[in-house]
Design an enzyme around this catalytic site. Structure first.
Site, PDB file in Angstrom:
ATOM      1  N   GLY A  18       1.332   0.453   8.342  1.00 15.19           N
ATOM      2  CA  GLY A  18       0.601   1.008   9.470  1.00 15.19           C
ATOM      3  C   GLY A  18       0.441   0.055  10.634  1.00 15.19           C
ATOM      4  CB  VAL A  54       6.737  -6.989   5.662  1.00 14.62           C
ATOM      5  CG1 VAL A  54       6.835  -8.255   4.808  1.00 14.62           C
ATOM      6  CG2 VAL A  54       5.280  -6.597   5.862  1.00 14.62           C
ATOM      7  CE  LYS A  89       0.740  -6.296   8.108  1.00 17.83           C
ATOM      8  NZ  LYS A  89      -0.431  -5.987   7.266  1.00 17.83           N
ATOM      9  CG  ASP A 148      -4.410  -0.455   3.070  1.00 14.59           C
ATOM     10  OD1 ASP A 148      -4.601   0.728   2.720  1.00 14.59           O
ATOM     11  OD2 ASP A 148      -3.354  -0.839   3.596  1.00 14.59           O
TER      12      ASP A 148
END
Length: 182
Positions: free
Chosen positions: A55, A59, A74, A169
């Site tokens: 989101g 990566v 990332k 998350d």
């Protein structure tokens, strides 16, 4: 998943010629070349290949130019770099990774901003399979395996909670299964 080169949204496309997010006609577009591949990040990491998208960004696999260490980088998605709240969340993610010291948690190597303005986090490369992919490939977990994974996960979360960090998350896509070390 497909990424629209126009709006950068990811979508599950049944109609390959149209973006499922913005509806753009993609039939005449040529495949784009990933601009990160081959770039040197942080003065010492060469980007080798795209590993995945999430989101907040993408990566990549990269390699230290002098010692050959493989890492994950990332990058914050360009479409999000104008939002100060998102930038702060990205900085917080880097700080969080750096604060959790546990063998089951990813290790922060570096954090910074590329010369073109892109923000990045360089971290330990976890070579394994996500829990989501494992379940897709092998079906439901056995009870002993589910308990083993849960106990290890709880141990890592306990280390994070000891630092007043809440993982916001936690999902099977973000849990990596790696072979046991001997």
């Amino acid at each position: 998943m497909t990424r629209c080169p126009l709006c950068e949204s990811e979508f599950d496309s049944k109609f390959a010629n149209f973006c499922g997010a913005c509806g753009a006609d993609l039939s005449s577009l040529q495949p784009s070349i990933d601009h990160w591949i081959g770039k040197i990040i942080g003065g010492r990491y060469t980007v080798k290949e795209h590993l995945g998208s999430g989101g907040m960004g993408d990566v990549y696999l990269a390699e230290h130019t002098q010692v050959g260490q493989r890492v994950a980088i990332k990058f914050l998605a360009n479409r999000l770099t104008g939002d100060p709240e998102i930038i702060q969340r990205f900085f917080n993610e880097a700080r969080t990774i750096g604060r959790v010291n546990h063998h089951g948690a990813v290790t922060l190597n570096d954090f910074g901003q590329h010369e073109d303005g892109a923000l990045y986090i360089i971290m330990e490369l976890i070579e394994g399979q996500s829990l989501a992919d494992f379940v897709d490939d092998h079906g439901p977990l056995s009870i002993p395996m589910a308990l083993n994974i849960t106990m290890q996960l709880c141990d890592v979360l306990d280390a994070a909670h000891a630092q007043n960090i809440i993982h916001r998350d936690l999902k099977p896509d973000n849990i990596m299964l790696v072979p046991a070390r001997k």
